[in-house]
Motif scaffolding. Structure first.
Motif, mmCIF file in Angstrom:
data_model
loop_
_atom_site.group_PDB
_atom_site.id
_atom_site.type_symbol
_atom_site.label_atom_id
_atom_site.label_comp_id
_atom_site.label_asym_id
_atom_site.label_seq_id
_atom_site.Cartn_x
_atom_site.Cartn_y
_atom_site.Cartn_z
ATOM 1 N N ILE A 10 0.857 -1.122 -0.068
ATOM 2 C CA ILE A 10 0.103 -0.046 0.114
ATOM 3 C C ILE A 10 0.836 1.159 0.077
ATOM 4 O O ILE A 10 0.604 2.007 -0.788
ATOM 5 C CB ILE A 10 -0.989 -0.079 1.089
ATOM 6 N N SER A 11 1.990 1.344 0.720
ATOM 7 C CA SER A 11 3.000 2.491 0.856
ATOM 8 C C SER A 11 3.643 2.597 -0.238
ATOM 9 O O SER A 11 3.798 3.831 -1.016
ATOM 10 C CB SER A 11 3.745 2.274 2.078
ATOM 11 N N THR A 42 1.430 3.712 -3.379
ATOM 12 C CA THR A 42 1.049 5.321 -3.048
ATOM 13 C C THR A 42 2.132 6.299 -3.652
ATOM 14 O O THR A 42 1.847 7.014 -4.244
ATOM 15 C CB THR A 42 0.532 5.612 -1.608
ATOM 16 N N TYR A 74 2.608 6.131 -7.477
ATOM 17 C CA TYR A 74 1.471 6.842 -7.954
ATOM 18 C C TYR A 74 1.767 8.310 -8.274
ATOM 19 O O TYR A 74 1.516 8.946 -9.144
ATOM 20 C CB TYR A 74 0.164 6.187 -7.454
ATOM 21 N N GLY A 78 -5.997 7.716 -8.195
ATOM 22 C CA GLY A 78 -5.078 7.015 -7.450
ATOM 23 C C GLY A 78 -5.809 6.088 -6.505
ATOM 24 O O GLY A 78 -5.291 5.224 -5.965
ATOM 25 N N PHE A 79 -7.159 6.358 -6.210
ATOM 26 C CA PHE A 79 -7.753 5.523 -5.267
ATOM 27 C C PHE A 79 -8.397 4.175 -5.897
ATOM 28 O O PHE A 79 -8.914 3.514 -5.231
ATOM 29 C CB PHE A 79 -8.983 6.335 -4.709
ATOM 30 N N ILE A 129 -6.431 1.515 -4.137
ATOM 31 C CA ILE A 129 -7.279 0.932 -2.843
ATOM 32 C C ILE A 129 -8.307 0.190 -3.089
ATOM 33 O O ILE A 129 -8.610 -0.764 -2.253
ATOM 34 C CB ILE A 129 -7.253 2.502 -2.107
ATOM 35 N N THR A 140 1.874 7.159 4.923
ATOM 36 C CA THR A 140 0.840 7.673 4.142
ATOM 37 C C THR A 140 0.512 9.009 4.164
ATOM 38 O O THR A 140 0.337 9.784 3.258
ATOM 39 C CB THR A 140 -0.308 6.829 4.575
ATOM 40 N N ILE A 187 3.233 10.977 2.498
ATOM 41 C CA ILE A 187 3.080 10.790 0.893
ATOM 42 C C ILE A 187 1.960 12.134 0.622
ATOM 43 O O ILE A 187 1.780 12.694 -0.411
ATOM 44 C CB ILE A 187 2.612 9.578 0.394
ATOM 45 N N PHE A 188 0.751 12.146 1.321
ATOM 46 C CA PHE A 188 -0.354 12.809 1.093
ATOM 47 C C PHE A 188 -0.228 14.308 1.183
ATOM 48 O O PHE A 188 -0.481 15.074 0.234
ATOM 49 C CB PHE A 188 -1.550 12.420 2.101
#
Length: 487
Positions: A294-295, A298, A301, A339-340, A343, A419, A422-423
């Motif tokens: 997941i990391s 993210t 992307y 990008g979601f 997820i 996360t 990154i956000f």
């Protein structure tokens, strides 16, 4: 399957998907050269419609094939799995053609505000059917971890598509009809070739019990897989009806550019990730691996998104001789929500480990209906921006909701600290690039390069990466430098 094999197959899928989807991007100059802006807007709407046809025609068979492949292979019954999925896809395709024949031409002409012949709709349905068949038959190579064959078939069929489209538009002057014929021929040929290949190797057998079991697993996924396309396509319909097909054309170009991140990163990731998870569902380290994935996906992307904004500041002005330059700003609005999608895929895999496809279908249905309603009123009031609002709402809500419920079925710890970093970095970079987009190319590229370097070094020299990850990064850099020196 080992993690190294996962990475290698992801690279093969990335190459194959780039070949397929980049083909649609490479076709844009042909479309804009030989079709009027209104005709291209209509073609874009028809091609969006084929995406809906694909998800309906698929009936969840692609996921079902991946989910049950290990079991059928261990029982030496692969021929039943292959034959039953192909049969279901063909039967649903015949049903879709039958429904299309009942739609009057006058209704379609009113909907699109131009004259639309019924054979155009039939051809659009056939494009969707043959794309479904070709995509699903390639799942055989995914399940067997033979990403190299997937890549090879994808590249060959993409080359055939470009050549046939070029001939149909330039030499035969067939317009939209020619584009649709080219797609039917290219995808149909790929499907037939692989089907013969597989039948000679593993055989094809139709079994009623297997067909019934696969259909029960797959049909709830129609809404899960069609949600994005339903919202996109309905948004294009609303935009064409409330505004113009020219605005649909500009949005279509922006969407194709923004989805390059899906094409080069998220889609190949999903193709490799799904069989990896199902083949390793009893692996005690699987949860930790997913947490790190997941990391990684993210941050990857974010890097791809920035690269898209960087490259297309200049390239967007070349599309249609500058007639689509307005699409660049729209790309800023679409990239974060797309990008979601990653997820969304991760959440679905967690839910499907327990075969609860109805949960996926129900969540997607609710979010799809809500997003289409928002898209309708948003497009009516704000035009293109309202359409994008509906699309983004679906992407974000479905991704978060599926991951939330997926985590209840198969709990995975999220690395929240990384996360959030990154956000926050993403917000800063997007804001800087947006402000720079109003300046000349010289200023844009000079300052943006400095910003990218500062961000990259900042992440590397901070505590963002763990020691082992820094070793991996150093190995990649050293291999690249060694290769460059040898070359």
């Amino acid at each position: 399957m080992k993690t190294k094999s996962f990475s290698k197959n992801t690279l093969y899928y990335a190459t194959g998907i780039i070949a397929i989807r980049f083909t649609t991007f490479l076709l844009i100059p042909l479309y804009t050269e030989y079709l009027s802006k209104a005709d291209y807007g209509l073609l874009a709407t028809l091609l969006f419609t084929t995406e809906i046809i694909i998800t309906i025609n698929d009936v969840g068979m692609r996921s079902a094939f991946m989910r049950f492949f290990p079991e059928f292979q261990s029982k030496n019954k692969l021929s039943e799995l292959i034959g039953s999925t192909v049969l279901i896809n063909i039967l649903v395709g015949i049903l879709l053609v039958g429904i299309a024949l009942l739609i009057p031409e006058s209704y379609l002409s009113t909907l699109f505000q131009v004259e639309v012949l019924e054979n155009v709709i039939i051809l659009t349905i056939l494009v969707g059917i043959f794309r479904t068949l070709s995509l699903n038959i390639l799942s055989y190579f995914r399940a067997k971890n033979q990403g190299n064959y997937y890549m090879l078939i994808s590249i060959i069929s993409s080359i055939i598509l470009i050549i046939t489209t070029w001939i149909a538009l330039k030499f035969l002057n067939w317009g939209i009809i020619g584009v649709l014929y080219s797609q039917i021929f290219s995808f149909g040929l790929a499907w037939l070739f692989v089907l013969i290949w597989i039948s000679l190797k593993d055989g094809i057998k139709i079994d009623s019990k297997t067909s019934s079991m696969l259909f029960k697993f797959g049909y709830p996924l129609i809404l899960a897989t069609s949600g994005t396309m339903l919202v996109n396509t309905s948004g294009n319909y609303f935009l064409g009806a409330f505004r113009s097909l020219e605005e649909v054309a500009v949005l279509a170009v922006a969407y194709k550019v923004a989805t390059i991140g899906i094409m080069v990163l998220i889609a190949p990731f999903q193709l490799a990730y799904e069989p990896y998870v199902f083949n390793n569902k009893n692996n005690p380290d699987l949860k930790n691996i997913i947490s790190k994935i997941i990391s990684y996906i993210t941050i990857a992307y974010l890097a791809v998104s920035i690269l898209i904004l960087f490259v297309f500041k200049y390239l967007m002005n070349l599309i249609g001789n500058g007639g689509y330059s307005d699409a660049y700003i729209l790309v800023f609005l679409m990239l974060p929500a797309l990008g979601f999608t990653a997820i969304n895929y991760i959440g679905q895999s967690q839910i499907h480990l327990n075969n609860k496809t109805k949960t996926t279908g129900f969540i997607s249905f609710i979010v799809t209906i809500l997003s289409i309603a928002i898209s309708y009123f948003g497009t009516k009031a704000y035009g293109t921006y309202g359409t994008i609002l509906g699309i983004n709402l679906y992407l974000v809500l479905s991704g978060l909701a599926l991951f939330y419920y997926g985590n209840k079925e198969f709990p995975v710890a999220v690395e929240y600290k990384r996360t959030i970093i990154i956000f926050c970095l993403g917000i800063i970079l997007f804001a800087v690039f947006y402000i720079l987009s109003f300046y000349s190319n010289l200023i844009f590229y000079a300052i943006s390069v400095v910003v990218i370097l500062i961000s990259s070094f900042g992440l590397y020299f901070s505590n963002f990466f763990f020691v082992e990850e820094k070793k991996q990064i150093n190995n990649v850099i050293n291999k690249f430098l060694k290769f460059a020196k040898l070359s």
